[in-house]
Scaffold this motif. Structure first.
Motif, PDB file in Angstrom:
ATOM      1  N   SER A 170       0.837  -1.192   0.000  1.00 24.18           N
ATOM      2  CA  SER A 170       0.000   0.000   0.000  1.00 24.18           C
ATOM      3  C   SER A 170       0.877   1.249   0.000  1.00 24.18           C
ATOM      4  O   SER A 170       0.451   2.319  -0.415  1.00 24.18           O
ATOM      5  N   ASN A 171       2.114   1.083   0.491  1.00 21.01           N
ATOM      6  CA  ASN A 171       3.085   2.176   0.502  1.00 21.01           C
ATOM      7  C   ASN A 171       4.438   1.618   0.073  1.00 21.01           C
ATOM      8  O   ASN A 171       5.176   1.076   0.898  1.00 21.01           O
ATOM      9  N   PRO A 172       4.768   1.715  -1.214  1.00 24.23           N
ATOM     10  CA  PRO A 172       6.008   1.105  -1.703  1.00 24.23           C
ATOM     11  C   PRO A 172       7.260   1.676  -1.060  1.00 24.23           C
ATOM     12  O   PRO A 172       8.268   0.987  -0.933  1.00 24.23           O
ATOM     13  N   PHE A 174       7.548   2.540   2.058  1.00 20.97           N
ATOM     14  CA  PHE A 174       7.704   1.835   3.326  1.00 20.97           C
ATOM     15  C   PHE A 174       8.325   0.460   3.095  1.00 20.97           C
ATOM     16  O   PHE A 174       9.196   0.018   3.843  1.00 20.97           O
ATOM     17  N   ASP A 175       7.893  -0.217   2.031  1.00 24.94           N
ATOM     18  CA  ASP A 175       8.469  -1.526   1.722  1.00 24.94           C
ATOM     19  C   ASP A 175       9.942  -1.421   1.352  1.00 24.94           C
ATOM     20  O   ASP A 175      10.727  -2.338   1.602  1.00 24.94           O
ATOM     21  N   LEU A 176      10.333  -0.300   0.756  1.00 18.00           N
ATOM     22  CA  LEU A 176      11.741  -0.106   0.426  1.00 18.00           C
ATOM     23  C   LEU A 176      12.616  -0.034   1.673  1.00 18.00           C
ATOM     24  O   LEU A 176      13.832  -0.219   1.598  1.00 18.00           O
ATOM     25  N   THR A 177      11.996   0.221   2.827  1.00 11.77           N
ATOM     26  CA  THR A 177      12.741   0.198   4.090  1.00 11.77           C
ATOM     27  C   THR A 177      12.925  -1.224   4.605  1.00 11.77           C
ATOM     28  O   THR A 177      13.696  -1.453   5.531  1.00 11.77           O
ATOM     29  N   GLY A 178      12.173  -2.180   4.034  1.00 12.13           N
ATOM     30  CA  GLY A 178      12.292  -3.575   4.432  1.00 12.13           C
ATOM     31  C   GLY A 178      11.643  -3.904   5.756  1.00 12.13           C
ATOM     32  O   GLY A 178      11.911  -4.958   6.333  1.00 12.13           O
ATOM     33  N   GLY A 186       6.738  -6.912  -1.969  1.00 12.76           N
ATOM     34  CA  GLY A 186       6.146  -5.610  -2.244  1.00 12.76           C
ATOM     35  C   GLY A 186       7.026  -4.787  -3.167  1.00 12.76           C
ATOM     36  O   GLY A 186       6.536  -4.123  -4.096  1.00 12.76           O
ATOM     37  N   VAL A 187       8.331  -4.824  -2.930  1.00  9.79           N
ATOM     38  CA  VAL A 187       9.279  -4.101  -3.781  1.00  9.79           C
ATOM     39  C   VAL A 187       9.261  -4.673  -5.192  1.00  9.79           C
ATOM     40  O   VAL A 187       9.294  -3.930  -6.186  1.00  9.79           O
ATOM     41  N   VAL A 188       9.206  -6.000  -5.297  1.00 15.19           N
ATOM     42  CA  VAL A 188       9.164  -6.645  -6.611  1.00 15.19           C
ATOM     43  C   VAL A 188       7.921  -6.197  -7.383  1.00 15.19           C
ATOM     44  O   VAL A 188       7.991  -5.876  -8.576  1.00 15.19           O
ATOM     45  N   ILE A 189       6.786  -6.159  -6.704  1.00 12.17           N
ATOM     46  CA  ILE A 189       5.537  -5.774  -7.366  1.00 12.17           C
ATOM     47  C   ILE A 189       5.582  -4.310  -7.808  1.00 12.17           C
ATOM     48  O   ILE A 189       5.170  -3.963  -8.915  1.00 12.17           O
ATOM     49  N   PHE A 190       6.097  -3.432  -6.947  1.00 13.45           N
ATOM     50  CA  PHE A 190       6.219  -2.016  -7.293  1.00 13.45           C
ATOM     51  C   PHE A 190       7.124  -1.844  -8.511  1.00 13.45           C
ATOM     52  O   PHE A 190       6.799  -1.113  -9.460  1.00 13.45           O
ATOM     53  N   ALA A 191       8.257  -2.548  -8.496  1.00  8.56           N
ATOM     54  CA  ALA A 191       9.179  -2.475  -9.630  1.00  8.56           C
ATOM     55  C   ALA A 191       8.537  -3.047 -10.894  1.00  8.56           C
ATOM     56  O   ALA A 191       8.774  -2.551 -12.006  1.00  8.56           O
ATOM     57  N   PHE A 192       7.705  -4.072 -10.718  1.00  4.74           N
ATOM     58  CA  PHE A 192       7.022  -4.691 -11.855  1.00  4.74           C
ATOM     59  C   PHE A 192       6.151  -3.675 -12.590  1.00  4.74           C
ATOM     60  O   PHE A 192       6.197  -3.559 -13.824  1.00  4.74           O
TER      61      PHE A 192
END
Length: 448
Positions: A170-172, A174-178, A186-192
């Motif tokens: 829901s917040n990419p 935030f996911d980039l912080t791991g 989540g990072v994979v999906i955002f990058a996709f």
């Protein structure tokens, strides 16, 4: 006095590894030497140092290994993000990115099911009597608490649809912080989605698309330069991590559970051979593969950190001429779903032992296939919970209607078993990459 001597010996060993680097010793040889030396020193210090001194020694020397793993974890998410985006800039796979991703996920889930059945068969022939273990109140409480949190209605309970939803960010940023349990996915999906956007403008806005690609290529080279810098310090981290792991380990507890410990590693070794066979079918000769993969596998084994090993894993797959986009996807997915070790062999082994205590023949085709299916589905489902081997095992046992108390007994030796599980998980990611390349006709060049 003994503690001071131990510190001096370790410092001397570190200096020796630095000296060997100056003498141009191969990186893989220094890693192996560090591992062997760490085991020997760890066993010696375990016997000669008091428990208090052992804790002090592990705390201080553990700084080297712990900081090293954290540095690799620090760079893992940016590396995944860039590698996934690079998948869309490569002509060989640009039109089949969705197919590539689904092939990777399917391969991980299927191999996890196979690994689970290997664990069941190994558990059966190991002849471990589950009834002979004394399930203490502490062990029972630990197992029941995990079951309540992940299966029986606790706050962390997620249904399968909810687990799938939880994967999506829901917040990419935030996911980039791991920080989230399924942040990697989540990072994979955002990058996709960013990659899909790149494909949409590639032919319409050539200048902007080229700039985006050039930035990605530059970012990848910079990130990999950082990764190589970190990896060059691996021998020193391996030495200290190995000593810190062994010096305070309860050898008595391991000996009491030696049969289970041995069965777990036998099962993982069998699965490792199956993984090598699949790699051979996909065009990666096992001997040449092991020459490239050994430093990475040994590092993942020693650190028991999938995320920490990921940069080395992707770098190694690059040397195997696996496209960066495929390796980035497979390596990231393999840390969160379809884990051949944590969610495959380990649950299968315990399921077999528990089934025998209930008068169930785990090798009956109906039970074996159904349990393999449950393990495979569980290996996908824990992606939304961030669970490891124990969580995967308890979820599988609950789905099969088997008691979970025995899992708490094996928690005592799980940290040592987790070392092997992590290596099998990592290798499963490489298998997923190779299978994906094979099925999508992405040619693997001769291994460098």
């Amino acid at each position: 006095m003994l503690l001071a001597g131990a510190f001096l010996i370790i410092m001397g060993s570190l200096y020796g590894l630095i000296y060997l680097k100056k003498k141009k010793w191969a990186f893989s040889k220094r890693v192996v030497l560090a591992m062997a030396l760490g085991i020997i020193l760890g066993l010696i210090f375990n016997q000669v140092l008091s428990q208090a001194d052992g804790i002090i020694l592990a705390d201080w020397i553990g700084i080297v290994g712990s900081v090293y793993v954290k540095l690799l974890q620090m760079i893992a998410v940016p590396l995944i993000f860039v590698c996934v985006l690079l998948a869309f800039t490569k002509i060989e796979i640009k039109t089949n990115v969705l197919k590539v991703g689904m092939t990777i996920i399917s391969t991980l889930i299927v191999t996890a099911g196979i690994a689970g059945m290997i664990g069941i068969v190994t558990g059966y022939f190991s002849k471990i009597d589950g009834n002979s273990f004394n399930i203490s109140q502490t062990a029972l409480h630990s197992a029941n608490e995990i079951q309540q949190n992940y299966v029986a209605g606790g706050e962390k309970t997620l249904t399968m649809p909810q687990k799938i939803i939880a994967i999506f960010p829901s917040n990419p940023f935030f996911d980039l912080t791991g920080q989230r349990a399924s942040a990697t996915l989540g990072v994979v999906i955002f990058a996709f989605f960013l990659g899909v956007a790149y494909l949409k403008i590639k032919d319409k806005k050539v200048k902007e698309a080229k700039l985006f690609k050039d930035i990605l290529d530059s970012a990848y080279e910079i990130i990999m330069s950082v990764v190589r810098l970190f990896i060059s310090y691996a021998p020193y981290a391996v030495l200290t991590i190995m000593i810190a792991t062994i010096v305070n380990n309860d050898v008595t507890a391991v000996l009491k559970l030696a049969q289970f410990f041995a069965a777990a590693y036998i099962g993982m070794f069998i699965m490792f051979l199956i993984q090598l066979a699949i790699l051979a079918i996909c065009g990666l000769p096992p001997v040449r593969y092991l020459q490239k993969a050994f430093p990475v596998l040994s590092f993942s084994f020693i650190t028991a950190s999938s995320a920490g090993s990921m940069p080395m894993n992707i770098e190694m797959q690059d040397e195997l001429n696996i496209p960066r986009g495929v390796s980035g996807l497979a390596a990231s997915f393999a840390t969160s779903m379809g884990m051949n070790g944590c969610a495959g062999v380990y649950p299968g082994l315990i399921i077999s032992i528990v089934a025998l205590t209930q008068g169930i023949n785990p090798l009956s085709p109906q039970f074996l296939l159904y349990a393999g299916f449950i393990i495979a589905m569980t290996s996908f489902g824990i992606a939304g919970t961030g669970g490891g081997g124990t969580v995967a095992t308890i979820i599988s046992l609950s789905a099969l209607g088997l008691p979970v108390g025995l899992v708490g007994v094996f928690i005592a030796v799980e940290p040592l078993i987790d070392m092997g599980r992590t290596a099998i998980n990592l290798n499963g990611g490489v298998v997923a990459s190779a299978v994906t390349c094979k099925l999508n006709r992405i040619k693997l060049s001769q291994v460098k």
